[in-house]
Scaffold this motif. Structure first.
Motif, short mmCIF file in Angstrom:
data_model
loop_
_atom_site.label_atom_id
_atom_site.label_comp_id
_atom_site.label_asym_id
_atom_site.label_seq_id
_atom_site.Cartn_x
_atom_site.Cartn_y
_atom_site.Cartn_z
N PHE A 163 -9.27 1.85 1.63
CA PHE A 163 -9.49 2.47 2.93
C PHE A 163 -10.05 3.88 2.77
CE2 PHE A 163 -7.63 -0.19 6.24
CZ PHE A 163 -6.95 -1.12 5.49
N GLY A 164 -10.85 4.29 3.75
CA GLY A 164 -11.25 5.68 3.83
C GLY A 164 -10.09 6.53 4.30
N ALA A 165 -10.29 7.84 4.29
CA ALA A 165 -9.23 8.76 4.70
C ALA A 165 -9.02 8.78 6.21
CB ALA A 165 -9.53 10.17 4.20
N GLY A 166 -9.97 8.22 6.92
CA GLY A 166 -9.81 8.12 8.37
C GLY A 166 -10.43 9.25 9.15
N LEU A 172 3.48 0.85 2.82
CA LEU A 172 3.10 -0.15 3.82
C LEU A 172 2.99 -1.52 3.17
CD1 LEU A 172 0.20 1.88 5.44
CD2 LEU A 172 2.27 1.20 6.64
N LEU A 182 -9.58 3.97 10.79
CA LEU A 182 -9.76 3.72 9.36
C LEU A 182 -10.76 2.61 9.14
CD1 LEU A 182 -5.96 3.60 8.50
CD2 LEU A 182 -7.48 5.41 7.78
N GLN A 224 0.63 5.26 1.38
CA GLN A 224 -0.16 6.15 2.22
C GLN A 224 0.45 7.55 2.21
OE1 GLN A 224 -0.67 5.10 6.40
NE2 GLN A 224 -2.65 6.13 6.44
N GLN A 267 -4.16 10.74 4.51
CA GLN A 267 -5.01 9.89 3.69
C GLN A 267 -4.97 8.44 4.17
OE1 GLN A 267 -6.95 11.14 1.13
NE2 GLN A 267 -6.22 13.10 1.94
N GLY A 268 -5.94 7.66 3.72
CA GLY A 268 -5.91 6.24 4.03
C GLY A 268 -4.98 5.50 3.08
N PRO A 269 -4.59 4.29 3.42
CA PRO A 269 -3.73 3.51 2.54
C PRO A 269 -4.42 3.20 1.21
CG PRO A 269 -3.77 2.58 4.75
CD PRO A 269 -4.86 3.60 4.69
N SER A 319 -3.50 -3.38 -10.67
CA SER A 319 -4.09 -2.36 -11.53
C SER A 319 -3.75 -0.93 -11.10
CB SER A 319 -5.61 -2.53 -11.58
OG SER A 319 -6.15 -2.48 -10.28
N GLN A 320 -3.39 -0.74 -9.83
CA GLN A 320 -3.08 0.60 -9.36
C GLN A 320 -1.59 0.83 -9.20
OE1 GLN A 320 -6.61 2.28 -6.94
NE2 GLN A 320 -6.17 0.31 -6.00
N LEU A 360 -4.15 0.69 -2.17
CA LEU A 360 -3.55 -0.56 -2.61
C LEU A 360 -2.76 -0.35 -3.90
CD1 LEU A 360 -3.36 -3.66 -2.14
CD2 LEU A 360 -5.32 -3.87 -3.69
N ASP A 392 -3.66 -8.57 -8.37
CA ASP A 392 -4.24 -7.25 -8.58
C ASP A 392 -3.11 -6.22 -8.55
OD1 ASP A 392 -6.95 -5.29 -7.07
OD2 ASP A 392 -5.61 -4.87 -8.74
N LYS A 437 -10.59 -3.89 -3.92
CA LYS A 437 -9.37 -3.10 -3.76
C LYS A 437 -8.99 -2.88 -2.31
CE LYS A 437 -9.01 -2.35 -8.20
NZ LYS A 437 -7.97 -3.04 -8.98
N TYR A 493 -9.87 -0.36 11.51
CA TYR A 493 -8.48 -0.36 11.95
C TYR A 493 -8.19 0.90 12.75
CZ TYR A 493 -6.99 -4.27 9.02
OH TYR A 493 -6.82 -5.51 8.47
N PHE A 532 -0.34 -5.31 9.21
CA PHE A 532 0.53 -4.34 8.57
C PHE A 532 1.89 -4.26 9.26
CE2 PHE A 532 -1.97 -1.94 5.50
CZ PHE A 532 -3.26 -2.32 5.82
N GLY A 542 1.95 1.27 11.35
CA GLY A 542 0.99 0.72 10.41
C GLY A 542 -0.37 0.54 11.07
N PRO A 543 -1.43 0.46 10.28
CA PRO A 543 -2.76 0.24 10.86
C PRO A 543 -2.82 -1.07 11.65
CG PRO A 543 -2.95 0.93 8.57
CD PRO A 543 -1.50 0.64 8.82
N LEU A 559 -5.94 -7.97 7.71
CA LEU A 559 -4.60 -7.70 7.23
C LEU A 559 -3.73 -7.29 8.40
CD1 LEU A 559 -6.45 -7.30 4.68
CD2 LEU A 559 -4.76 -5.64 3.90
N ARG A 579 -1.41 -6.68 -4.96
CA ARG A 579 -1.73 -7.80 -4.06
C ARG A 579 -1.23 -9.10 -4.67
NH1 ARG A 579 -6.51 -11.21 -3.46
NH2 ARG A 579 -7.58 -10.00 -5.06
N TYR A 630 0.84 -1.19 0.00
CA TYR A 630 0.00 0.00 0.00
C TYR A 630 0.88 1.25 0.00
CZ TYR A 630 -4.42 -2.34 1.30
OH TYR A 630 -5.56 -3.10 1.32
#
Lengths: 119, 107
Positions: free
Chosen positions: B97-100, A91, B87, A37, A41-43, A58-59, A45, A56, B94, B36, A110, B43-44, A108, A48, A35
């Motif tokens: 995650f949201g922005a938290g 991450l 989070l 981050q 912002q959130g992580p 694609s990103q 992906l 995956d 995918k 999370y 981390f 990390g989360p 998951l 994977r 990931y």
């Protein structure tokens, strides 16, 4: 039980230089994630893996980013060449995946992340 | 395209002042959710998995609930050690995650 181990924790490089991050997942975890981050912002992906296979990606910006997971255990994420906008925390996470046993919640695990600063 | 939305972005609480955080999907309904906690420079850390609407899970001062459209994380009588960014993410696709929600609990 050892958790997900990442290195280096911090890396400062000049733009256009290459950089690599390493991840050792929890033993027995077949699924591995990378990931990105950004601050506040959130992580997000990037890729994977299920064992050795990238299921995956694609990103993942494939023009400059690459990843590999040899033998389905450790993984390396590489950036070449790095750009200013790549400054972020990278991450790594691992999981058993769904259906991995009665106690498996699909969660998951981390690592602490690798903080990259590109100057 | 589905997006995970968390609100509020930030929450400042006095110790003991209960409150709730929200997580929702903008397009489709929720079919399960991860919560999370993330401390600065870490990390989360996994808190809960909710599998279906109506499900609730608790851990110490935290209680997570799930409806078809959204999830709430209730913090009851928080302590300063509950300060963190919380989070959420759906446990499929995918794993976006949201922005938290950044929670600060002051003594």
């Amino acid at each position: 039980e050892a958790g997900v181990v990442q290195s280096p924790r911090y890396k400062i490089i000049e733009k256009k230089q290459p950089v690599a991050f390493w991840c050792n997942p929890i033993s027995g975890h077949n699924t591995l994630y990378w990931y990105l981050q950004n601050l506040g912002q959130g992580p997000e992906l990037l890729i994977r893996y299920e064992n050795e296979e990238a299921v995956d990606d694609s990103q993942l910006p494939k023009d400059r980013f690459s990843a590999e997971r040899l033998k389905g255990v450790d993984s390396t994420l590489k950036i070449q060449p790095a750009e200013l906008g790549d400054s972020a925390v990278y991450l790594c996470a691992s999981s058993l995946g769904w259906g991995g046993g009665p106690a498996n919640t699909g969660e998951l695990f981390f690592g602490e992340g690798s903080r990259l600063t590109v100057l | 395209e589905d997006q995970v939305t968390q609100s509020p972005e930030a929450l400042r609480l006095q110790e003991g002042e209960s409150s709730s955080l929200n997580c929702s999907y903008t397009v489709s309904g929720l079919r399960g959710l991860f919560w999370y906690r993330q401390d600065p420079g870490k990390g989360p850390e996994f808190l809960f998995t909710l599998y279906s609407a109506g499900e609730e899970k608790e851990k110490e001062r935290l209680k997570a609930t799930l409806t078809k459209k959204e999830s709430f994380l209730h913090i009851t009588a928080p302590k300063p050690e509950d300060s963190a960014t919380y989070l959420c993410a759906p446990p499929w696709g995918k794993l976006q995650f949201g922005a938290g929600t950044q929670v600060v609990v002051t003594p």
